[in-house]
Design a protein around this motif. Structure first.
Motif, short mmCIF file in Angstrom:
data_model
loop_
_atom_site.label_atom_id
_atom_site.label_comp_id
_atom_site.label_asym_id
_atom_site.label_seq_id
_atom_site.Cartn_x
_atom_site.Cartn_y
_atom_site.Cartn_z
N SER A 307 0.83 -1.21 0.00
CA SER A 307 0.00 0.00 0.00
C SER A 307 0.87 1.26 0.00
N ALA A 308 0.32 2.34 -0.56
CA ALA A 308 1.00 3.65 -0.59
C ALA A 308 2.39 3.54 -1.18
N THR A 309 2.48 2.96 -2.36
CA THR A 309 3.79 2.76 -3.00
C THR A 309 3.88 3.40 -4.39
N ARG A 310 2.92 4.25 -4.74
CA ARG A 310 2.96 5.03 -5.98
C ARG A 310 2.95 4.17 -7.24
N ILE A 311 2.39 2.99 -7.14
CA ILE A 311 2.35 2.09 -8.29
C ILE A 311 1.18 2.45 -9.19
N GLY A 312 1.45 2.59 -10.49
CA GLY A 312 0.44 2.96 -11.46
C GLY A 312 -0.16 1.77 -12.18
N SER A 313 -0.69 2.02 -13.36
CA SER A 313 -1.42 1.00 -14.10
C SER A 313 -0.53 -0.18 -14.51
N ASP A 314 0.62 0.11 -15.11
CA ASP A 314 1.49 -0.98 -15.59
C ASP A 314 1.97 -1.84 -14.43
N GLY A 315 2.42 -1.19 -13.36
CA GLY A 315 2.88 -1.94 -12.19
C GLY A 315 1.74 -2.70 -11.54
N ARG A 335 -3.99 -0.87 -1.16
CA ARG A 335 -4.68 0.43 -1.22
C ARG A 335 -3.71 1.60 -1.42
N ASP A 336 -4.29 2.72 -1.79
CA ASP A 336 -3.55 3.98 -1.94
C ASP A 336 -2.44 3.86 -2.98
N ASN A 337 -2.80 3.41 -4.17
CA ASN A 337 -1.91 3.40 -5.32
C ASN A 337 -2.66 4.00 -6.52
N LEU A 338 -2.05 3.99 -7.68
CA LEU A 338 -2.63 4.66 -8.85
C LEU A 338 -3.00 3.64 -9.92
N PHE A 339 -3.59 2.54 -9.50
CA PHE A 339 -3.86 1.43 -10.40
C PHE A 339 -4.72 1.82 -11.61
N GLY A 340 -5.87 2.41 -11.35
CA GLY A 340 -6.78 2.73 -12.43
C GLY A 340 -7.60 1.52 -12.88
N VAL A 341 -8.42 1.75 -13.88
CA VAL A 341 -9.37 0.73 -14.34
C VAL A 341 -8.67 -0.51 -14.88
N GLU A 342 -7.64 -0.32 -15.71
CA GLU A 342 -6.97 -1.46 -16.35
C GLU A 342 -6.40 -2.43 -15.32
N ALA A 343 -5.72 -1.90 -14.31
CA ALA A 343 -5.16 -2.77 -13.27
C ALA A 343 -6.26 -3.41 -12.44
N GLY A 344 -7.37 -2.68 -12.24
CA GLY A 344 -8.51 -3.25 -11.53
C GLY A 344 -9.10 -4.44 -12.26
N VAL A 345 -9.21 -4.32 -13.57
CA VAL A 345 -9.73 -5.42 -14.38
C VAL A 345 -8.76 -6.60 -14.34
#
Length: 551
Positions: A307-315, A335-345
């Motif tokens: 959590s809280a590690t600044r990881i975005g969609s690719d990561g 929690r508290d990352n920048l996953f976005g829809v693609e990583a959620g899917v």
């Protein structure tokens, strides 16, 4: 001269700074709540408090400090109360610091249930972490560590956290640790170089690393040491010798992409790893890739926290795919990352493989409706036994409420549900609340604060929990519930099996607000300016209240 003029005596005005008005006291509680729940140097080390827990502590602190200052004021009734105000502020700051250092109370900690380690007798545990943080030099180290030098000691678990070792102290500790390393199974050297210059801190780490190299450890905690890549590599000898670890904690360590890569390269095997925690680092997508490789090599993982590690969609996609090998996972906190829809899917495609999940933390991942729906549609089939589900701050609207509700209906073991800081409004709130009304006998906490709903949404949530045995907290704060709606909620709770005490604070509820208004309206600055000064300057004296460590 006119006798009237002679008899005239000018009136004198005395300004009393004490006691503060009720509104001033409430203002202070609100300010403390914000400070206690905000990210700061202490929250990064000890964990961040939720708004509810921060409010509870703020209220308790204010009441205690007010009573102390009031007693002080009684001893100086003729004074202006300035010393009482000073005491009030000083004691408040002191108690806030204690709360921050204690950290949040959490349902998911400690990790003992995951690994199921039997308790050790007290004489096998050597722990010097208690008390105030202190710098340790050579002479004190000799005295402090003397129990470890006694022949035949049976210490297996050591904790040096909260003590800052200099070179002299490290040179004392090194030979001592080397003499007992064959019996050690757990080592906690988190936060053991705080305040040291970088070069000295790195040398201390190398000394400890060399001394402990070859230990057959099941538990290693190197958190809170601002490691970065240099720090990770300073532990090279220790890390390279660890092939049997079951628990590894590398939290709040400045783990960048390069540092994560070094960590992944140095540890020879993570096959036995059950707990891996990377909370609060600056890992980003670059660092997520080597972490994902570690996860792939950890088939026995039961608790993973990134959590809280600044990881975005690719990561996020890489981590989601890697987690597919962790079929024994019980607790997942990303929690508290920048996953976005693609990583959620991508995560939704992995979740069916994680049939043993008990706790799932997916707050603040920018999932939106699409990512949320993909995940909950899978969870209702793959994880009906889930006990904790957090999906706050994901821009979930009423459009996703039906899918969320169907998922919750299947989760009859749920104990804690957090959907705060979304955009459910009344339509979404009613749909979700109805899914919780029947069954869910073990539900204890429900947080749906900051969701733009009004009276009908609040009423339905109250009805959903009013008769659940053992229920402890309903948080509907920061919504737009009318005064009549609040009264209705209270009546529902009073009429149920639970008392009104289960209702959380409503200090940020806006009874006259409109969910259609600008949701981003910022009024923090105005609150700071308009805080009641009690007509006597007290508010301004408390304006700059902050947490300060004692000298």
């Amino acid at each position: 001269m006119d006798s009237t003029a002679q008899d005239f005596q000018p009136r004198t005005f005395s300004i009393k700074l004490w006691p503060p008005s009720e509104s001033t006291r409430l203002m202070l509680i609100e300010r403390m709540t914000k400070n206690l729940s905000a990210e700061c140097i202490f929250s990064r080390k000890y964990g961040i408090l939720s708004k509810e827990e921060a409010h509870e502590n703020a209220k308790r602190i204010e009441e205690a400090c007010f009573a102390s200052a009031e007693e002080h004021f009684k001893k100086e009734p003729d004074g202006d109360g300035s010393s009482a105000v000073q005491l009030y502020a000083k004691e408040t700051s002191k108690l806030m610091l204690e709360v921050l250092k204690k950290g949040p109370r959490t349902t998911e900690e400690p990790e003992a249930p995951v690994v199921d380690t039997p308790l050790e007798p007290a004489d096998t545990v050597f722990d010097i972490s208690g008390g105030k943080r202190a710098f340790i030099e050579a002479e004190e180290a000799k005295e402090l560590l003397s129990p470890l030098t006694k022949p035949g000691n049976s210490y297996k678990r050591i904790c040096f956290s909260n003590r800052s070792f200099g070179i002299g102290a490290a040179n004392v500790a090194g030979p001592i640790l080397e003499s007992i390393k064959s019996q050690l199974t757990e080592v906690d050297i988190s936060d053991f170089v705080a305040g040291r210059p970088e070069d000295e801190a790195l040398d201390v780490m190398r000394i400890f690393s060399k001394a402990l190299a070859g230990c057959v450890l099941r538990y290693l905690n190197i958190s809170d040491n601002a490691l970065g890549e240099k720090g990770v590599r300073a532990f090279t000898e220790l890390l390279k010798s660890q092939g049997d670890l079951e628990e590894l904690y590398v939290m709040n360590d400045g783990i960048s992409g390069e540092a994560a890569k070094a960590l992944s390269e140095l540890i020879p095997s993570t096959e036995k790893l059950k707990v891996l925690h990377f909370h609060n680092n600056m890992t980003g997508d670059e660092g997520a890739m080597p972490i994902a490789e570690m996860v792939k090599r950890s088939p026995n993982l039961e608790s993973f926290r990134c959590s809280a590690t600044r990881i975005g969609s690719d990561g996020g996609v890489a981590l989601a795919e890697a987690l597919g090998t962790c079929t024994r996972l019980k607790k997942l906190d990303i929690r508290d990352n920048l996953f976005g829809v693609e990583a959620g899917v991508a995560l939704s495609k992995t979740l069916p493989k994680l049939g043993g999940l008990v706790e799932l933390y997916l707050s603040d991942l920018n999932l939106e409706n699409e990512g949320t729906i993909a995940i909950v549609n899978v969870l209702k089939q793959s994880a009906p036994q889930l006990e904790v589900l957090e999906m706050a701050g994901n821009e979930i609207t009423a459009k996703a409420a039906k899918a969320v509700a169907e998922c919750l209906t299947a989760m009859q073991s749920l104990k804690k549900l957090t959907l705060a800081e979304n955009e459910l409004k009344d339509d979404g709130a009613v749909t979700i609340a109805k899914s919780l009304q029947e069954g869910h006998p073990g539900l204890k906490e429900l947080d749906v604060s900051t969701n733009l709903f009004q009276r009908s949404g609040a009423r339905c949530f109250a009805q959903a929990v009013a008769n659940k045995p053992g229920f402890v907290l309903l948080n509907i704060n920061s919504n737009f519930i009318s005064d009549e709606g609040v009264d209705e909620v209270k009546e529902i709770l009073k009429g149920g099996k639970n008392s009104l005490e289960v209702l959380g604070p409503l200090d940020e509820n806006d009874p006259e607000g409109d969910p259609e208004d600008d949701e981003e309206e910022e009024d923090d600055d105005e609150e700071e300016k308009d805080g009641d000064d009690n007509g006597d300057g007290l508010g301004s004296k408390l304006q700059g209240l902050k947490v300060e460590e004692d000298d």
